[in-house]
Design a protein around this motif. Structure first.
Motif, PDB file in Angstrom:
ATOM      1  N   ALA A  12       0.912  -1.294  -0.025  1.00 50.62           N
ATOM      2  CA  ALA A  12       0.084   0.013   0.061  1.00 50.62           C
ATOM      3  C   ALA A  12       0.836   1.217   0.121  1.00 50.62           C
ATOM      4  CB  ALA A  12      -0.896  -0.057   1.196  1.00 50.62           C
ATOM      5  N   GLY A  13       1.922   1.398   0.642  1.00 48.12           N
ATOM      6  CA  GLY A  13       2.756   2.310   0.636  1.00 48.12           C
ATOM      7  C   GLY A  13       3.431   2.744  -0.460  1.00 48.12           C
ATOM      8  N   ILE A  14       3.938   1.426  -1.149  1.00 48.26           N
ATOM      9  CA  ILE A  14       4.428   1.594  -2.702  1.00 48.26           C
ATOM     10  C   ILE A  14       3.558   2.163  -3.734  1.00 48.26           C
ATOM     11  CG2 ILE A  14       5.324   0.273  -4.493  1.00 48.26           C
ATOM     12  CD1 ILE A  14       6.613  -1.362  -2.297  1.00 48.26           C
ATOM     13  N   VAL A  15       2.290   1.602  -3.424  1.00 48.78           N
ATOM     14  CA  VAL A  15       1.333   2.158  -4.304  1.00 48.78           C
ATOM     15  C   VAL A  15       0.840   3.645  -4.206  1.00 48.78           C
ATOM     16  CG1 VAL A  15      -1.364   2.003  -4.968  1.00 48.78           C
ATOM     17  CG2 VAL A  15       0.029   0.020  -4.734  1.00 48.78           C
ATOM     18  N   GLY A  16       0.661   4.027  -3.059  1.00 51.19           N
ATOM     19  CA  GLY A  16       0.730   5.521  -2.682  1.00 51.19           C
ATOM     20  C   GLY A  16       1.691   6.469  -3.074  1.00 51.19           C
ATOM     21  N   TYR A  17       2.906   5.950  -3.004  1.00 54.77           N
ATOM     22  CA  TYR A  17       4.060   6.505  -3.625  1.00 54.77           C
ATOM     23  C   TYR A  17       4.314   6.584  -4.985  1.00 54.77           C
ATOM     24  CZ  TYR A  17       8.957   7.716  -4.747  1.00 54.77           C
ATOM     25  OH  TYR A  17       9.964   8.519  -5.162  1.00 54.77           O
ATOM     26  N   LEU A  18       3.983   5.570  -5.768  1.00 54.13           N
ATOM     27  CA  LEU A  18       3.702   5.780  -7.183  1.00 54.13           C
ATOM     28  C   LEU A  18       2.638   6.453  -7.632  1.00 54.13           C
ATOM     29  CD1 LEU A  18       5.024   1.869  -8.032  1.00 54.13           C
ATOM     30  CD2 LEU A  18       6.360   4.032  -8.100  1.00 54.13           C
ATOM     31  N   SER A  19       1.630   6.410  -7.182  1.00 57.40           N
ATOM     32  CA  SER A  19       0.443   7.113  -7.649  1.00 57.40           C
ATOM     33  C   SER A  19       0.764   8.594  -7.588  1.00 57.40           C
ATOM     34  CB  SER A  19      -0.610   7.098  -6.722  1.00 57.40           C
ATOM     35  OG  SER A  19      -0.775   7.523  -5.547  1.00 57.40           O
ATOM     36  N   GLY A  28      -0.078  14.822  -2.415  1.00 55.99           N
ATOM     37  CA  GLY A  28       1.141  14.923  -1.506  1.00 55.99           C
ATOM     38  C   GLY A  28       1.473  13.550  -1.472  1.00 55.99           C
ATOM     39  N   TYR A  29       2.814  13.331  -0.968  1.00 59.08           N
ATOM     40  CA  TYR A  29       3.150  11.930  -0.811  1.00 59.08           C
ATOM     41  C   TYR A  29       2.707  11.498   0.550  1.00 59.08           C
ATOM     42  CZ  TYR A  29       6.623  12.398  -4.627  1.00 59.08           C
ATOM     43  OH  TYR A  29       7.017  12.552  -6.114  1.00 59.08           O
ATOM     44  N   LEU A  30       2.748  12.037   1.320  1.00 60.97           N
ATOM     45  CA  LEU A  30       2.342  11.546   2.725  1.00 60.97           C
ATOM     46  C   LEU A  30       0.907  11.307   2.782  1.00 60.97           C
ATOM     47  CD1 LEU A  30       3.464  10.746   5.358  1.00 60.97           C
ATOM     48  CD2 LEU A  30       3.078  12.871   6.351  1.00 60.97           C
ATOM     49  N   PRO A  31      -0.066  12.081   2.598  1.00 62.47           N
ATOM     50  CA  PRO A  31      -1.252  12.023   2.348  1.00 62.47           C
ATOM     51  C   PRO A  31      -1.829  10.713   1.550  1.00 62.47           C
ATOM     52  CG  PRO A  31      -1.039  14.396   2.275  1.00 62.47           C
ATOM     53  CD  PRO A  31       0.222  13.796   2.174  1.00 62.47           C
ATOM     54  N   SER A  32      -1.087  10.766   0.543  1.00 65.87           N
ATOM     55  CA  SER A  32      -1.262   9.479  -0.493  1.00 65.87           C
ATOM     56  C   SER A  32      -1.113   8.264   0.183  1.00 65.87           C
ATOM     57  CB  SER A  32      -0.694   9.513  -1.904  1.00 65.87           C
ATOM     58  OG  SER A  32      -1.348  10.846  -2.364  1.00 65.87           O
ATOM     59  N   ILE A  33      -0.029   8.085   0.734  1.00 68.68           N
ATOM     60  CA  ILE A  33       0.580   6.871   1.369  1.00 68.68           C
ATOM     61  C   ILE A  33      -0.628   6.524   2.718  1.00 68.68           C
ATOM     62  CG2 ILE A  33       2.442   5.855   2.631  1.00 68.68           C
ATOM     63  CD1 ILE A  33       4.222   7.462   0.984  1.00 68.68           C
ATOM     64  N   ILE A  34      -0.842   7.426   3.215  1.00 74.17           N
ATOM     65  CA  ILE A  34      -1.592   7.179   4.583  1.00 74.17           C
ATOM     66  C   ILE A  34      -3.070   6.673   4.054  1.00 74.17           C
ATOM     67  CG2 ILE A  34      -2.934   8.513   6.498  1.00 74.17           C
ATOM     68  CD1 ILE A  34      -0.401  10.120   6.988  1.00 74.17           C
ATOM     69  N   ILE A  35      -3.338   7.476   3.053  1.00 71.64           N
ATOM     70  CA  ILE A  35      -4.872   6.996   2.311  1.00 71.64           C
ATOM     71  C   ILE A  35      -4.662   5.458   2.026  1.00 71.64           C
ATOM     72  CG2 ILE A  35      -6.442   7.368   0.635  1.00 71.64           C
ATOM     73  CD1 ILE A  35      -5.995  10.250   0.674  1.00 71.64           C
ATOM     74  N   CYS A  36      -3.642   5.234   1.204  1.00 75.06           N
ATOM     75  CA  CYS A  36      -3.452   3.710   0.501  1.00 75.06           C
ATOM     76  C   CYS A  36      -3.386   2.747   1.709  1.00 75.06           C
ATOM     77  CB  CYS A  36      -2.291   3.915  -0.333  1.00 75.06           C
ATOM     78  SG  CYS A  36      -2.542   4.442  -1.701  1.00 75.06           S
ATOM     79  N   ILE A  37      -2.498   3.035   2.683  1.00 80.02           N
ATOM     80  CA  ILE A  37      -2.362   2.119   3.883  1.00 80.02           C
ATOM     81  C   ILE A  37      -3.712   2.037   4.554  1.00 80.02           C
ATOM     82  CG2 ILE A  37      -1.483   1.933   6.095  1.00 80.02           C
ATOM     83  CD1 ILE A  37       1.151   3.165   4.856  1.00 80.02           C
ATOM     84  N   GLY A  38      -4.322   3.055   4.994  1.00 80.80           N
ATOM     85  CA  GLY A  38      -5.938   2.799   5.480  1.00 80.80           C
ATOM     86  C   GLY A  38      -6.710   2.114   4.845  1.00 80.80           C
ATOM     87  N   GLY A  39      -6.814   2.376   3.330  1.00 78.87           N
ATOM     88  CA  GLY A  39      -7.573   1.390   2.553  1.00 78.87           C
ATOM     89  C   GLY A  39      -7.337   0.196   2.393  1.00 78.87           C
ATOM     90  N   ALA A  40      -5.945  -0.254   2.493  1.00 82.44           N
ATOM     91  CA  ALA A  40      -5.565  -1.699   2.436  1.00 82.44           C
ATOM     92  C   ALA A  40      -5.768  -2.133   3.959  1.00 82.44           C
ATOM     93  CB  ALA A  40      -4.012  -1.731   2.426  1.00 82.44           C
ATOM     94  N   PHE A  41      -5.751  -1.502   5.014  1.00 85.66           N
ATOM     95  CA  PHE A  41      -5.838  -2.346   6.380  1.00 85.66           C
ATOM     96  C   PHE A  41      -7.342  -2.403   6.207  1.00 85.66           C
ATOM     97  CE2 PHE A  41      -2.375  -0.431   8.741  1.00 85.66           C
ATOM     98  CZ  PHE A  41      -1.886  -1.589   9.073  1.00 85.66           C
TER      99      PHE A  41
END
Length: 78
Positions: A12-19, A28-41
């Motif tokens: 999920a972190g990789i997908v957020g960064y790549l998006s 932004g990098y951090l909000p996208s990574i947090i959103i992806c990790i939350g959805g994956a959880f």
């Protein structure tokens, strides 16, 4: 079960960064990574509780991360 959870977070972190890197989102990098990790959880726990799955755990992590980026609106979008 624990390695699957860790793998889900990493994917999920990789997908957020790549998006963010490719321009799919402009949060932004951090909000996208947090959103992806939350959805994956969220989908990981739904997968455990109800048995809903689309395939391998990695594929589910990718789909749920992309879905969270599409669904979650943020004030950073223009």
């Amino acid at each position: 079960m624990f390695p699957t959870l860790i793998g889900t977070v990493v994917i999920a972190g990789i997908v957020g960064y790549l998006s963010e890197k490719t321009g799919f989102t402009r949060n932004g990098y951090l909000p996208s990574i947090i959103i992806c990790i939350g959805g994956a959880f969220l989908f990981y726990f739904i997968r455990i509780m109800f048995g809903l799955r689309f395939g391998a755990p990695g594929f589910d992590a990718i789909l749920s991360s992309i879905g969270a980026l599409i669904i979650v609106p943020t004030h950073y979008r223009k």
